[in-house]
Design a protein around this motif. Structure first.
Motif, mmCIF file in Angstrom:
data_model
loop_
_atom_site.group_PDB
_atom_site.id
_atom_site.type_symbol
_atom_site.label_atom_id
_atom_site.label_comp_id
_atom_site.label_asym_id
_atom_site.label_seq_id
_atom_site.Cartn_x
_atom_site.Cartn_y
_atom_site.Cartn_z
ATOM 1 N N ASP A 1 33.087 80.350 17.995
ATOM 2 C CA ASP A 1 34.416 80.169 18.594
ATOM 3 C C ASP A 1 34.636 81.001 19.857
ATOM 4 O O ASP A 1 35.643 80.842 20.544
ATOM 5 C CB ASP A 1 35.537 80.389 17.576
ATOM 6 C CG ASP A 1 35.531 81.772 16.962
ATOM 7 O OD1 ASP A 1 34.890 82.695 17.510
ATOM 8 O OD2 ASP A 1 36.188 81.952 15.917
ATOM 9 N N GLY A 2 33.681 81.872 20.189
ATOM 10 C CA GLY A 2 33.762 82.608 21.445
ATOM 11 C C GLY A 2 32.970 81.952 22.559
ATOM 12 O O GLY A 2 32.980 82.435 23.699
ATOM 13 N N MET B 1 36.261 77.548 33.034
ATOM 14 C CA MET B 1 35.678 77.777 31.717
ATOM 15 C C MET B 1 36.433 76.977 30.661
ATOM 16 O O MET B 1 37.665 77.002 30.615
ATOM 17 C CB MET B 1 35.727 79.263 31.361
ATOM 18 C CG MET B 1 34.652 80.096 32.019
ATOM 19 S SD MET B 1 33.018 79.739 31.317
ATOM 20 C CE MET B 1 32.039 80.988 32.176
ATOM 21 N N VAL B 2 35.704 76.290 29.833
ATOM 22 C CA VAL B 2 36.284 75.502 28.746
ATOM 23 C C VAL B 2 35.968 76.203 27.429
ATOM 24 O O VAL B 2 34.791 76.383 27.087
ATOM 25 C CB VAL B 2 35.696 74.073 28.736
ATOM 26 C CG1 VAL B 2 36.197 73.288 27.522
ATOM 27 C CG2 VAL B 2 36.030 73.346 30.032
ATOM 28 N N PRO B 3 36.982 76.631 26.681
ATOM 29 C CA PRO B 3 36.719 77.299 25.396
ATOM 30 C C PRO B 3 36.136 76.344 24.367
ATOM 31 O O PRO B 3 36.230 75.115 24.513
ATOM 32 C CB PRO B 3 38.102 77.811 24.969
ATOM 33 C CG PRO B 3 39.082 76.974 25.709
ATOM 34 C CD PRO B 3 38.419 76.555 26.985
ATOM 35 N N ALA B 4 35.539 76.918 23.339
ATOM 36 C CA ALA B 4 34.800 76.121 22.353
ATOM 37 C C ALA B 4 35.644 75.030 21.708
ATOM 38 O O ALA B 4 35.186 73.893 21.561
ATOM 39 C CB ALA B 4 34.216 77.049 21.284
ATOM 40 N N ASP B 5 36.878 75.353 21.325
ATOM 41 C CA ASP B 5 37.693 74.340 20.639
ATOM 42 C C ASP B 5 38.032 73.177 21.567
ATOM 43 O O ASP B 5 38.081 72.020 21.149
ATOM 44 C CB ASP B 5 38.956 74.962 20.029
ATOM 45 C CG ASP B 5 39.833 75.667 21.056
ATOM 46 O OD1 ASP B 5 39.384 75.879 22.205
ATOM 47 O OD2 ASP B 5 40.980 76.016 20.707
ATOM 48 N N GLU B 6 38.230 73.482 22.857
ATOM 49 C CA GLU B 6 38.481 72.418 23.828
ATOM 50 C C GLU B 6 37.212 71.598 24.065
ATOM 51 O O GLU B 6 37.266 70.376 24.223
ATOM 52 C CB GLU B 6 38.978 73.031 25.141
ATOM 53 C CG GLU B 6 39.344 72.024 26.216
ATOM 54 C CD GLU B 6 40.632 71.258 25.927
ATOM 55 O OE1 GLU B 6 40.965 70.376 26.733
ATOM 56 O OE2 GLU B 6 41.289 71.512 24.893
ATOM 57 N N THR C 1 28.351 82.017 26.729
ATOM 58 C CA THR C 1 28.661 81.030 27.760
ATOM 59 C C THR C 1 27.454 80.153 28.100
ATOM 60 O O THR C 1 26.318 80.606 28.082
ATOM 61 C CB THR C 1 29.151 81.718 29.050
ATOM 62 O OG1 THR C 1 28.163 82.660 29.483
ATOM 63 C CG2 THR C 1 30.460 82.441 28.813
ATOM 64 N N ARG D 1 31.866 79.460 25.543
ATOM 65 C CA ARG D 1 32.604 78.813 26.630
ATOM 66 C C ARG D 1 31.624 78.017 27.486
ATOM 67 O O ARG D 1 30.446 78.355 27.587
ATOM 68 C CB ARG D 1 33.339 79.851 27.483
ATOM 69 C CG ARG D 1 34.400 80.628 26.705
ATOM 70 C CD ARG D 1 35.229 81.507 27.619
ATOM 71 N NE ARG D 1 34.402 82.492 28.328
ATOM 72 C CZ ARG D 1 34.812 83.182 29.392
ATOM 73 N NH1 ARG D 1 36.021 82.969 29.889
ATOM 74 N NH2 ARG D 1 34.016 84.062 29.967
ATOM 75 N N VAL E 1 32.798 73.811 15.696
ATOM 76 C CA VAL E 1 33.089 75.182 16.126
ATOM 77 C C VAL E 1 33.208 76.031 14.873
ATOM 78 O O VAL E 1 33.927 75.673 13.935
ATOM 79 C CB VAL E 1 34.384 75.261 16.957
ATOM 80 C CG1 VAL E 1 34.709 76.712 17.306
ATOM 81 C CG2 VAL E 1 34.256 74.439 18.231
ATOM 82 N N CYS F 1 31.023 75.610 31.217
ATOM 83 C CA CYS F 1 31.529 75.512 32.578
ATOM 84 C C CYS F 1 30.495 74.863 33.492
ATOM 85 O O CYS F 1 29.294 75.082 33.335
ATOM 86 C CB CYS F 1 31.855 76.921 33.075
ATOM 87 S SG CYS F 1 32.571 77.027 34.708
#
Length: 271
Positions: free
Chosen positions: A138-139, A178-183, A119, A141, A193, A143
């Motif tokens: 890809d894990g 939290m915004v995931p990697a792909d987003e 993160t 995140r 990613v 924010c």
């Protein structure tokens, strides 16, 4: 190479150099790699050193542990509420030093690539946004959670708003989710990613490609990119045209164009 270490403490920052690539690793995993006074000093010193090091073509910024960076050290900052001015002078000082360090990245002649696993929150997210390129596992995140604790992420906003569209930046800043990697890639915060654990390797791959180019040309281009972005359209074209004239007269451009026409590999001299 260890920067800013004490006899009784691990170094804040680790540095490893290979093939023209300097990898800086945030080394405060137990405390979530905060941008504390010590970490800011170590980063600022490292960038100041690298800026004048012609052997370094590219910088990779990575972090040890499951958190890339949790941002400002809130415990360190909150301790100064007991000051006579309730911490005003300290807050101004530490935020000023953080902003100066971020601007060192932008002003650095060499491109900086963030390799993010885990993160990156608040000023840690700002750090990723400030880097020229970013690769995420890809894990990973991202924010800007200040809104949850009554402290809007105003300084991270500066970097975010220069990377993302206005709507995406405001979404991150207002919701604090939290915004995931792909987003994050879709929003424009990161370039690539890759599977978890492979961000450093992908960052090295990109760095190797950049390191194969003329360092003088990369330096000219990076500086001009950030300069023109703050200008009006007409001023930006005038500035970029003037930069390109000087670039055309540079030895590496003459060599590169000649090599292209002669169908051979160029030999860069960095001038």
């Amino acid at each position: 190479m260890n920067l800013h270490h004490k006899p009784d403490a691990a170094p804040f920052l680790l540095r490893e150099d290979a093939d023209g690539i300097a990898t800086l690793t945030l080394n405060r995993s137990p405390s979530r790699n905060p941008l504390s006074e010590g970490m800011l000093a170590a980063l600022s010193e490292a960038f100041a050193t690298i800026a004048g090091d012609r052997s370094v073509r590219v910088v990779i910024l990575a972090a040890d542990g499951p958190v890339f960076s949790a941002g400002h050290d809130l415990k360190e900052m909150s301790a100064h509420r007991a000051d006579s001015d309730r911490g005003r002078a300290y807050f101004k000082d530490v935020l000023g030093r953080c902003s100066a360090m971020m601007q060192q990245i932008t002003a650095l002649p060499q491109p900086v690539i963030a390799a993010v696993e885990g993160t990156a929150t608040a000023a840690g997210c700002q750090l990723v946004a400030t880097c020229d390129l970013a690769v995420a596992g890809d894990g990973a995140r991202f924010c800007t959670p200040g809104v949850h604790i009554g402290l809007f992420c105003s300084t991270p906003m500066v970097a975010l708003s220069r990377n993302l569209s206005a709507k995406h930046a405001m979404e991150m800043l207002l919701l604090g989710e939290m915004v995931p990697a792909d987003e994050a890639m879709r929003m424009g915060l990161v370039n690539r990613v890759v599977p978890a654990g492979e961000a450093p390797g992908e960052a090295r791959r990109l760095a190797a490609v950049i390191a194969s180019k003329s360092p003088a040309t990369v330096k000219i281009g990076k500086r001009a990119f950030y300069e023109q972005r703050e200008m009006s359209l007409a001023a930006a074209y005038d500035h970029a045209s003037a930069v390109m004239v000087e670039n055309m007269l540079a030895r590496d451009a003459e060599e590169g164009i000649g090599a292209f026409m002669e169908k051979r590999q160029p030999v860069w001299r960095g001038e």
